[in-house]
Scaffold this active site. Structure first.
Site, PDB file in Angstrom:
ATOM      1  N   CYS B  79       0.839  -1.197   0.000  1.00 26.68           N
ATOM      2  CA  CYS B  79       0.000   0.000   0.000  1.00 26.68           C
ATOM      3  C   CYS B  79       0.879   1.255   0.000  1.00 26.68           C
ATOM      4  CB  CYS B  79      -0.994  -0.025   1.167  1.00 26.68           C
ATOM      5  SG  CYS B  79      -2.365   1.131   0.925  1.00 26.68           S
ATOM      6  N   HIS B 186      -4.092  -4.491  -0.277  1.00 27.43           N
ATOM      7  CA  HIS B 186      -3.703  -5.113   0.985  1.00 27.43           C
ATOM      8  C   HIS B 186      -3.776  -6.639   0.875  1.00 27.43           C
ATOM      9  CE1 HIS B 186      -3.323  -1.565   3.515  1.00 27.43           C
ATOM     10  NE2 HIS B 186      -4.278  -1.041   2.770  1.00 27.43           N
ATOM     11  N   GLU B 188      -2.843  -8.731   2.931  1.00 24.69           N
ATOM     12  CA  GLU B 188      -3.208  -9.266   4.249  1.00 24.69           C
ATOM     13  C   GLU B 188      -4.703  -9.162   4.517  1.00 24.69           C
ATOM     14  OE1 GLU B 188      -1.850  -6.388   3.667  1.00 24.69           O
ATOM     15  OE2 GLU B 188      -2.569  -4.874   5.067  1.00 24.69           O
TER      16      GLU B 188
END
Lengths: 252, 212
Positions: B79, B186, B188
């Protein structure tokens, strides 16, 4: 292009999910993490946890819930309920939530939006608006305290102000449609969507997959939230998405 | 062991939990010495470009990152962490980045080429379009990932553009050149696809062991 998001909402009280959620395969239907995992597997794009704890002690357990969900799951989630100050936002976001949703607290103290956006960025700040049509003024009125208290604010003006102050998203609940299962409030959702430059999540009234199609195509909602139809297994996230895919709506 | 660079601007919790879930050992650190004992590092980041670069300079982690990359070990920016890899940014002024990749961070336009309004931030799940094969993209099929950003990398070298997403403009989503890579979204928070991308990075890291 962007996909339309389907967002199940879970009510959490004292750290446990409430409302009879009917997943027979679950060992513990009150465990927020287990339910979150079920929705993740079904293809939910995000989750919203609404803390409806009545007590301060109950609210503290929300931090544990947030940590557990953030540890176990790799999808974004928002936490609302009981967030009244920047400190509350810090607690929840640092525990691993991606966004916080503010409702009554933001209406009472709009500067909270500016503070939150300045500290964490607009993408973390969702403004939840409970809207009810008022014939006497010919538009929708903002309600607070879980829909119990009418305010002097109109929904469109409040949504615009919230965005100017730094809200990154509007979670818009139609009190007129909530619980009706007759579909989302198209006029309301469209009016707010046209008025603001940030994503709008439609909420209230979902009764079946076709209602999601309507709110995405007619009202141009960016996301749609539902609780009971998913919890009571009237339809699943996967089924809604398949229906949307068949209707050529872009979903994940 | 992966190092997660802690410079006070990161979504460290989500990134570290994601690594735990896929079974990759990691260390979160702000110490160059400690981070130097790793086979790869992740530069996370949430917030403003200017503040992030200032933090990296204050902590001398900017120099560490350059030395680390020179050593041939892999770096992944996520990011804002990806945006920092580029030459400069126009976010709230003009600011110099790490300059590891060619390109400039600019604001997402308000309207697309057809005049349709674009909502900013670009927030939600968008589909990856693949530009070239890369180890980090192995086994990625549906390719939907979760984005939250208002700025994007413009003028990225064609050779460094591995995948993009369409949001009115072509948003570089996965970039990579030699041992420097970045993801605008992202991973994650991108469910199974995101976990696969992080696993791929970790595998690529293991393969580059000889370079240590």
């Amino acid at each position: 292009m962007m996909t339309k998001r389907i967002i199940p909402c879970l009510d959490v009280k004292e750290g446990r999910v409430v409302k009879g959620i009917q997943f027979v395969e679950l060992r513990d239907a009150g465990d927020p993490v287990e339910l979150a995992r079920v929705y993740d597997e079904q293809g939910a794009d995000e989750l919203v946890f609404l803390d409806i704890s009545a007590s301060v002690e109950g609210r503290k357990t929300m931090v544990d819930v947030v940590q557990a969900v953030a540890s176990e799951l790799a999808i974004p989630f928002t936490v609302g309920g009981g967030i009244n100050a920047l400190e509350d936002m810090k607690r929840i976001l640092r525990a691993g939530a991606d966004k916080v949703s503010l409702n009554t607290a933001a209406v009472n103290n709009p500067d909270l939006i500016n503070e939150g956006a300045a500290f964490f960025g607009s993408q973390c700040i969702v403004i939840a608006i409970d809207a009810k049509y008022d014939e006497s003024i010919g538009t929708w009125r903002v309600y607070t305290h879980g829909g119990r208290t009418p305010t002097e604010r109109t929904v469109i003006d409040w949504a615009k102000e919230a965005v100017e102050r730094g809200a990154g998203e509007i979670l818009l609940t139609s009190m007129d449609e909530d619980g009706s299962k007759q579909g989302f409030d198209i006029a309301l959702t469209k009016a707010v969507g046209d008025a603001v430059s940030v994503p709008v999540i439609a909420s209230g009234g979902a009764g079946g997959a076709e209602h999601f199609l309507d709110v995405f195509t007619e009202a141009k909602a960016d996301a749609a939230l539902a609780a009971s139809i998913f919890h009571y297994k009237e339809t699943g996230v996967g089924e809604v998405k398949q229906f949307l895919r068949n209707a050529e709506v872009n979903v994940r | 062991m992966i190092g997660i660079i802690d410079y006070g601007m990161g979504n460290l919790f989500s990134v570290s939990k994601a690594l735990e879930r896929i079974g990759i050992p990691y260390v979160i650190s702000e110490s160059p010495e400690e981070l130097n004992n790793t086979k790869g590092v992740i530069l996370p980041g949430v917030g403003a470009f200017k503040d992030a670069m200032a933090r990296l300079r204050e902590t001398n982690l900017d120099q560490f990152i350059h030395q680390y990359v020179d050593s041939g070990r892999p770096l992944l920016g996520i990011c804002l962490g990806m945006q920092l890899l580029f030459e400069e940014s126009e976010e709230n002024g003009e600011f110099e980045g790490l300059g590891l990749l060619k390109g400039r961070i600019v604001h997402i336009p308000d309207r697309d080429a057809n005049g349709e309004r674009l909502k900013v931030p670009h927030m939600g799940w968008n589909k990856l379009h693949f530009h070239q094969d890369a180890p980090v993209l192995e086994g990625i099929e549906d390719g939907y990932v979760y984005f939250v950003h208002s700025y994007y990398a413009d003028g990225v070298d064609e050779k460094a553009l591995l995948a993009s997403a369409d949001y009115g403009v072509q948003v570089p989503a996965v970039v990579g050149q030699k041992n420097v890579s970045g993801m605008q979204f992202h991973p994650e928070k991108s469910s199974k696809t995101g976990m696969q991308l992080l696993t791929n990075f970790a595998k690529a890291m293991e393969r580059s062991e000889d370079m240590l």
